[in-house]
Design a protein around this motif. Structure first.
Motif, short mmCIF file in Angstrom:
data_model
loop_
_atom_site.label_atom_id
_atom_site.label_comp_id
_atom_site.label_asym_id
_atom_site.label_seq_id
_atom_site.Cartn_x
_atom_site.Cartn_y
_atom_site.Cartn_z
N PHE A 105 32.20 82.80 49.81
CA PHE A 105 32.96 82.41 48.63
C PHE A 105 34.39 82.93 48.74
CE2 PHE A 105 28.61 82.48 47.24
CZ PHE A 105 28.50 81.45 46.31
N THR A 106 35.34 82.09 48.38
CA THR A 106 36.68 82.59 48.14
C THR A 106 36.71 83.25 46.77
OG1 THR A 106 37.44 80.57 47.06
CG2 THR A 106 37.64 80.67 49.47
N ARG A 107 37.75 83.96 46.48
CA ARG A 107 37.88 84.58 45.17
C ARG A 107 37.87 83.51 44.07
NH1 ARG A 107 40.33 89.89 43.62
NH2 ARG A 107 40.23 90.27 45.86
N GLY A 108 38.57 82.41 44.31
CA GLY A 108 38.59 81.33 43.32
C GLY A 108 37.23 80.73 43.10
N GLN A 109 36.43 80.59 44.16
CA GLN A 109 35.08 80.03 44.01
C GLN A 109 34.18 80.99 43.26
OE1 GLN A 109 34.38 79.39 48.20
NE2 GLN A 109 34.71 77.17 48.02
N MET A 110 34.35 82.29 43.46
CA MET A 110 33.56 83.25 42.70
C MET A 110 33.86 83.12 41.21
SD MET A 110 33.26 86.80 44.90
CE MET A 110 34.95 86.92 45.48
N ASN A 128 32.87 89.31 48.27
CA ASN A 128 31.98 88.19 48.54
C ASN A 128 30.56 88.70 48.78
OD1 ASN A 128 32.15 85.37 50.90
ND2 ASN A 128 30.45 86.08 49.67
N HIS A 147 24.60 81.05 44.09
CA HIS A 147 25.03 79.70 43.69
C HIS A 147 24.49 78.76 44.76
CE1 HIS A 147 27.43 76.50 41.99
NE2 HIS A 147 27.99 76.28 43.18
N GLU A 153 34.98 80.53 39.66
CA GLU A 153 34.52 79.23 39.17
C GLU A 153 33.02 79.20 38.93
OE1 GLU A 153 34.34 74.53 40.62
OE2 GLU A 153 35.34 76.04 41.88
N HIS A 154 32.25 79.79 39.83
CA HIS A 154 30.80 79.59 39.79
C HIS A 154 30.01 80.74 39.19
CE1 HIS A 154 31.24 75.94 42.07
NE2 HIS A 154 31.80 76.57 43.09
N GLN A 187 36.71 84.16 34.44
CA GLN A 187 36.14 82.81 34.30
C GLN A 187 36.35 82.27 32.90
OE1 GLN A 187 31.79 82.20 34.00
NE2 GLN A 187 32.00 80.98 35.88
N GLN A 228 24.93 78.76 48.98
CA GLN A 228 26.25 79.14 49.47
C GLN A 228 26.32 80.65 49.71
OE1 GLN A 228 29.44 77.51 47.13
NE2 GLN A 228 31.02 78.77 48.10
#
Length: 481
Positions: A288-293, A273, A282, A295-296, A32, A285
């Motif tokens: 989570f996709t890997r990208g969302q993890m 996830n 978060h 990001e958040h 991140q 939710q």
């Protein structure tokens, strides 16, 4: 400031769920912040560390795709560096040689208990102004002890638990090198974190008691305060994971190595996830996709209390990920599971199409592979209950008619196949189910498969016609008998 985190497992067994979550949190914090994630194998315990355990950890990290930066560090390859730092501490009077035997140290601890004090080494061999040390006994190899500050406090500004203050009088003069010269865990960790520029140490809260000892060694080696980035790291001690009974997660709860979850058919992203949500949220939710993890995720938002492992929730997360995945992204795991079921050729070009057809029907990749075996293996037998329920006297003739109708088709597409089966049903005044179920049993051996047109497309013309011929003969013989 460049963020550097690390995951530092001891290779004394497999990578378990708690370790995988720690690795994930460390990896997410680095990714991140566009920092570095270091993988370090803490293998100084030569009696318990094994090459098999190292391989198991590396396999699990690779499967989870928690990629590390730099080389993999092994503590056993850094003994020269540890010896150098120990000599530095001895020269500066921050460490000393101790000749007390294990029995003598235990006697010191017992005496302290009798006085109502915390049991610890009494500093017999610690140099002090005006103190005369005993004569070193002949033939005894000393351990090296770190000279812990005798007063003051050590403050851990923990990113999860908040500020923790420990009085230095509570701490022992820690052994940093054994009598045979091998360095100890708490010392090696400090040297490694210092040399590797670790800015954030994210680990389980079972390490809280180690942290003040490590901070004091840090302060003896570097200038600066905890968390001033560039010298001493921040710490984040994440709480343990509990089983459904509220006790620490263990084998009795089904807690096994990460690769066992692969064997059970879980996707790596689904497992990650689920793990990220064991102690962090978060909003509401869940998926989570890997990208969302990346990001958040925020380490400061990890809760301080323990989390409970729920196998059913993990299964739901896995099923949701399977349904949401692009078929091509499922091929690797499908291929792996098919091979475990004995499918020798897993280069089949149908795999993405199989995954597309099956992904809405399966909770695990193991289940998907098992339910797809009929596409790779001949039907060994027909399920007796299904035969009794669905195979009637007229069934062999119906299957022969289906076979001839399909053989006459110019193409082998879903629309044409569905139309052909429907035509046979209508010609015999039967509902689709009365025709479709015998076909399904003939092709797969049982009453459950994808839709008939999907099953026919995936199986292909040659195999379909051959299996219909064989089933018609088998069922005719069965009814005749």
């Amino acid at each position: 400031m460049s963020i550097v985190t690390r995951f530092a497992p001891s290779p004394t067994g497999y990578l378990h769920i708690g370790g995988a979550r720690t690795a994930l949190y460390s990896w997410l914090h680095a990714r991140q912040n566009r920092g570095r994630f270091v993988l370090r194998i803490e293998d100084t315990d030569r009696e318990r560390s094994t090459d098999e355990a190292v391989a198991a950890i590396l396999d699990a990290m690779a499967w989870l795709d928690l990629d590390h930066d730099d080389e993999i560090y092994y503590q056993t390859q850094r003994f020269g560096r540890y010896a150098e730092v120990i000599e530095q501490l001895l020269a500066e009077g921050k460490a000393y040689r101790c000749y007390s035997t294990a029995e003598e140290v235990e006697a010191m601890r017992e005496a302290a208990r009798a006085r109502g004090e915390k049991p610890k080494y009494d500093g017999t061999w610690r140099p002090m102004p005006g103190k005369t040390l005993p004569e070193p006994p002949a033939g005894v190899d000393p351990v090296i002890r770190f000279a812990t500050p005798l007063d003051g406090v050590t403050v851990i500004p923990d990113l999860v638990k908040g500020e923790i203050t420990i009085a230095n009088t509570e701490l022992d003069d820690l052994i940093i090198a054994r009598a045979d010269g091998t360095p100890t865990y708490n010392f090696c960790v400090v040297v490694d974190d210092m040399d590797m520029g670790i800015t954030h140490v994210i680990r389980g809260d079972d390490h809280v008691n180690n942290t003040p000892r490590q901070i004091n060694i840090f302060k003896a080696l570097v200038e600066g305060e905890v968390g001033d980035h560039g010298r001493l790291p921040y710490y984040a001690h994440v709480p343990m994971i509990l089983g459904p009974d509220g006790k620490r997660l263990s084998k009795r709860h089904g807690a096994v190595g990460v690769m066992r979850y692969r064997e059970q058919g879980f996707l790596p992203d689904a497992l990650l996830n689920y793990l990220v949500r064991l102690g962090w949220a978060h909003g509401d939710q869940e998926i989570f996709t890997r990208g969302q993890m990346i990001e958040h995720f925020d380490i400061a938002n990890v809760q301080g209390g323990a989390s409970t492992f729920d196998p059913e929730k993990l299964l739901w997360v896995n099923q949701t990920h399977i349904k949401a995945s692009a078929p091509a992204d499922l091929v690797g795991e499908l291929r792996w599971h098919l091979a475990r079921f004995g499918v020798a050729d897993t280069t089949d070009p149908r795999l993405a199409e199989i995954a597309d057809v099956q992904k809405g029907r399966c909770k695990t990749m193991k289940e998907m592979a098992e339910q797809s075996l009929f596409l790779f293996q001949e039907v060994a037998e027909y399920e007796p209950k299904a035969v009794k329920k669905h195979i009637k006297t007229a069934t062999p003739d119906i299957l022969a008619e289906v076979r001839d109708t399909l053989a006459a088709l110019d193409g082998w597409d879903r629309e044409a196949l569905a139309g052909a089966v429907r035509a046979v049903a209508e010609a015999n005044a039967l509902g689709m189910g009365k025709v479709a179920q015998p076909i399904r049993i003939a092709l797969t051996g049982g009453p459950v498969s994808p839709s008939i047109d999907d099953t026919l497309v995936l199986l292909g013309r040659e195999a379909t016609l051959a299996r219909l011929d064989r089933a018609a003969a088998a069922f005719r013989s069965l009814k005749a008998g």
